[in-house]
Design a protein around this motif. Structure first.
Motif, mmCIF file in Angstrom:
data_model
loop_
_atom_site.group_PDB
_atom_site.id
_atom_site.type_symbol
_atom_site.label_atom_id
_atom_site.label_comp_id
_atom_site.label_asym_id
_atom_site.label_seq_id
_atom_site.Cartn_x
_atom_site.Cartn_y
_atom_site.Cartn_z
ATOM 1 N N GLU A 50 0.821 -1.210 0.000
ATOM 2 C CA GLU A 50 0.000 0.000 0.000
ATOM 3 C C GLU A 50 0.856 1.262 0.000
ATOM 4 O O GLU A 50 0.584 2.211 -0.750
ATOM 5 N N TYR A 51 1.890 1.268 0.811
ATOM 6 C CA TYR A 51 2.744 2.455 0.889
ATOM 7 C C TYR A 51 3.435 2.714 -0.441
ATOM 8 O O TYR A 51 3.598 3.869 -0.858
ATOM 9 N N SER A 52 3.831 1.636 -1.129
ATOM 10 C CA SER A 52 4.505 1.801 -2.417
ATOM 11 C C SER A 52 3.585 2.456 -3.443
ATOM 12 O O SER A 52 4.062 3.077 -4.399
ATOM 13 N N GLN A 53 2.275 2.336 -3.261
ATOM 14 C CA GLN A 53 1.327 2.913 -4.215
ATOM 15 C C GLN A 53 0.906 4.329 -3.830
ATOM 16 O O GLN A 53 0.960 5.245 -4.654
ATOM 17 N N VAL A 54 0.494 4.525 -2.579
ATOM 18 C CA VAL A 54 -0.056 5.836 -2.198
ATOM 19 C C VAL A 54 1.023 6.895 -2.012
ATOM 20 O O VAL A 54 0.715 8.087 -1.962
ATOM 21 N N SER A 55 2.286 6.493 -1.898
ATOM 22 C CA SER A 55 3.368 7.471 -1.716
ATOM 23 C C SER A 55 3.993 7.892 -3.032
ATOM 24 O O SER A 55 4.958 8.661 -3.037
ATOM 25 N N LYS A 56 3.471 7.399 -4.156
ATOM 26 C CA LYS A 56 3.989 7.831 -5.451
ATOM 27 C C LYS A 56 3.718 9.315 -5.659
ATOM 28 O O LYS A 56 2.807 9.888 -5.070
ATOM 29 N N PRO A 59 -0.161 9.221 -7.135
ATOM 30 C CA PRO A 59 -0.683 7.913 -6.703
ATOM 31 C C PRO A 59 -1.888 7.493 -7.532
ATOM 32 O O PRO A 59 -2.720 8.333 -7.909
ATOM 33 N N TYR A 62 -6.069 7.031 -3.496
ATOM 34 C CA TYR A 62 -5.756 7.530 -2.164
ATOM 35 C C TYR A 62 -6.912 7.204 -1.230
ATOM 36 O O TYR A 62 -8.051 7.021 -1.662
ATOM 37 N N PRO A 71 1.958 5.597 8.037
ATOM 38 C CA PRO A 71 2.607 6.474 7.041
ATOM 39 C C PRO A 71 2.054 6.237 5.652
ATOM 40 O O PRO A 71 1.724 5.127 5.274
ATOM 41 N N GLY A 72 1.934 7.283 4.904
ATOM 42 C CA GLY A 72 1.486 7.161 3.529
ATOM 43 C C GLY A 72 0.495 8.211 3.068
ATOM 44 O O GLY A 72 0.750 8.869 2.084
ATOM 45 N N PRO A 73 -0.663 8.447 3.687
ATOM 46 C CA PRO A 73 -1.201 7.692 4.814
ATOM 47 C C PRO A 73 -1.944 6.432 4.352
ATOM 48 O O PRO A 73 -2.682 6.466 3.371
#
Length: 646
Positions: A50-56, A59, A62, A71-73
């Motif tokens: 999940e973090y790898s996707q929403v932190s792009k 993204p 979201y 984190p990310g969130p």
């Protein structure tokens, strides 16, 4: 930043999710110690995904709500669900005694069946939002491929580590954790490969996903009778899928979702039954849906019987498709909703033509058009054409781009793109459009603003053609236009007006005909649209409309206008002969329309298919009131049916 304040419904669902995770941890520690560590490891793995996707930087989706945001969130409840789903999937795979080589496929299919039900339900409540909504009730097909790959990758890595690592209990405890890194690497690698394949546009994304899942099902289905089915029913193994399926169905029928998307009333229960059948397969003997005589130890599986079942299923699928109600006629034009891609319509297009002028007085015409064809599995594509008329230089540049996929689904707006690096783009809604096109050394960046109410041709309802088929058709005329045009590296500021046409319906019968179409803009702020269609069958369609300075529109019947051809022009590119110059008489007023540039023919090289060859260009208007126009001439070249003269 997006607000993560939870709603009451979200609080209830996530509280139940937290309790479910805690209960499964206790159960696994007491009764299923071999898979206990899978739950916390899968939770961590889910967070990494999940973090790898929403932190792009951009993204793909979201989250909007969270009881506790990581984190990310990334909502904690989301990663907890990854833990419980992967636990349920691995426990089911173990209960079935699936051969190691097929375990990732079975696990991926089981998990994806959950997402096919839960994602449309939860997205409808806005729990998370896709940046570019997709074709499956607003969810991109890539999401479902991703779900399959995530769970299949983790299952494969976990099984490899468990099988080939030391058998000591300490290592077995570490195995779920050791699977995280290679599973994430496999996920990234496989998805990059899939996105590359999707980007080649061999087939549209829907067909590609159907092919992939169909292949996986063909691998699994013949194995089902051989899998173990004598397990004691385990409610705890079924807890996670039962919770998610039940919550999704509650959302479907407890909210307006079943009214907004009536197809889901059939689709979500069907996928729920399919998914639960998979999770219940290890207990089929205990449930009495199969006898032990069907077990491989007692009897072999008949390959012919399996093929017969697949054939019956295919016939049933074809029958269901044939029995599906025709969604073509969709009521009156609904704005701004109908600006978006309409999946129910076979043929549709978004069409801009316009006149621009630089501060120095240099004049240009432009065309940007996106065609979409969605009929049969072999006819699902998007054809984009762009053109620039440079009046001063007496030149005409055009290009086209073909993609074997449909436009993305949006809501109350269009978001269209084509060409390498998306060099052709059109984004807009009922009030403002933005266009970007690059063709033959010309780069166009424009902002368009509606200045009048939309013109609803045929009263805003479906219009049946005499030769078959029907159309919906509306326009936004006299759109105020400003922006820049870059010519061979030099940028000019431009202003002008544009004409937007939106048309959709059963148009295959119409597009093989010939026609003349006029979009006339007069200096007194009146706009006139005229067309006449004539095919070899001599079934004539003539109609039009006139919009006054105040934005009031009235229809013109065929007898209320005449079009007289004044000359001809022979294309040096195709040898086709087109009308060139017209006398147009509308309710007693006479206008003379002349091309600003003679050669404005679009004649792309299409290779294996005939493709459209037509003339469309900027024109000047004189007579009763001066002005400018865009004229389209189709069917005068090598069309399927075509016409030679009007």
């Amino acid at each position: 930043m997006h607000s993560l304040n939870p709603s009451a419904g979200f609080v209830v669902l996530q509280t139940l999710n937290y309790l479910l995770t805690a209960a499964l941890l206790v159960h696994a520690w007491r009764r299923h110690r071999a898979l206990f560590w899978v739950i916390p490891a899968a939770i961590v793995f889910g967070f990494v995904i999940e973090y790898s996707q929403v932190s792009k930087a951009v993204p793909p989706y979201y989250y909007t709500e969270a009881l506790l945001a990581l984190p990310g969130p990334v909502p904690l409840g989301v990663v907890l669900s990854w833990g419980t789903i992967i636990y349920a999937v691995l426990a089911t795979v173990r209960s079935l005694a699936v051969p190691a080589r097929w375990a990732p496929v079975v696990a991926g299919l089981l998990a994806t069946s959950i997402d096919f039900v839960s994602d449309p339900a939860f997205v409808s409540l806005g729990f998370w939002v896709w940046a570019e909504p997709g074709a499956w009730f607003g969810i991109p097909w890539t999401n479902y491929v991703g779900w399959f790959v995530i769970v299949a990758s983790y299952t494969a890595c976990f099984e490899l580590v468990t099988r080939f690592g030391p058998k000591r209990s300490v290592f077995q405890m570490l195995a779920p954790w050791l699977a995280i890194a290679p599973a994430f690497g496999a996920f990234v690698g496989v998805m990059l490969g899939y996105l590359w394949l999707e980007g080649r546009a061999f087939v549209d994304p829907e067909t590609l996903v159907a092919m992939l899942f169909g292949l996986w099902l063909l691998i699994v289905l013949p194995q089902l009778p051989r899998l173990r089915g004598d397990n004691t029913l385990s409610g705890w193994t079924l807890a996670a899928p039962l919770f998610l399926f039940s919550a999704s169905l509650a959302i479907l029928f407890g909210t307006p979702l079943h009214r907004h998307e009536p197809e889901l009333v059939l689709v979500l229960p069907a996928f729920t039954l399919l998914g639960m059948a998979g999770f219940l397969w290890p207990y089929r003997y205990a449930l009495g849906v199969a006898s032990r005589a069907a077990h491989p130890a007692a009897a072999s599986v008949s390959r012919k019987r399996m093929l017969a079942m697949l054939f019956v299923g295919a016939v049933a699928g074809v029958g269901l498709t044939a029995a599906t109600p025709d969604k073509g006629l969709i009521g009156p034009v609904n704005l701004p909703g109908d600006d978006a891609f309409l999946p129910s319509q076979d043929v549709q297009w978004w069409y801009w033509t316009g006149h621009l002028e630089t501060e120095e007085g240099r004049k240009f015409g432009f065309e940007v058009v996106f065609f979409s064809f969605d009929s049969f599995l072999v006819m699902r594509d998007q054809l984009t054409q762009v053109a620039i008329t440079d009046v001063e230089a007496d030149t005409f540049k055009f290009d086209e781009h073909l993609a074997f996929h449909l436009p993305q689904r949006t809501s109350k707006r269009f978001d269209l793109k084509a060409g390498p690096g998306d060099i052709i783009r059109a984004v807009g809604d009922s009030q403002f459009d933005r266009l970007h096109s690059e063709v033959g050394g010309y780069v166009l960046d424009l902002e368009l603003e509606a200045s009048k109410a939309p013109v609803l041709h045929y009263g805003g309802d479906a219009h049946p053609y005499r030769f078959g088929g029907y159309t919906y058709y509306y326009s936004r005329v006299q759109m105020k236009t400003r922006g820049t045009i870059t010519v061979d590296g030099k940028t000019y500021h431009v202003k002008g007006s544009s004409w937007y046409d939106r048309q959709y319906g059963e148009l295959y019968q119409a597009i093989v005909k010939g026609w003349q179409w006029f979009a006339i803009e007069l200096a007194d702020n009146r706009q006139i649209m005229l067309y006449d269609i004539l095919g070899k069958s001599n079934q004539v369609e003539r109609a039009g409309s006139i919009t006054d300075a105040d934005g009031n529109t009235r229809a013109l019947a065929g007898h209320q206008f005449q079009v007289e051809v004044l000359g001809q022009w022979k294309s040096p590119h195709t040898g086709c002969i087109y009308p060139s110059g017209w006398r147009v008489i509308v309710e007693g007023e006479t206008f003379e329309v002349q091309p600003m540039v003679r050669d404005q023919e679009l004649h792309a090289k299409h290779g294996l298919w005939p493709g459209p060859e037509y003339w469309e260009g900027a024109a000047s208007v004189g007579g009763a009131s001066p002005g400018k126009a865009y004229v389209e001439l189709n069917g005068f070249c090598r069309g399927v049916e075509g016409t030679l003269a009007f």
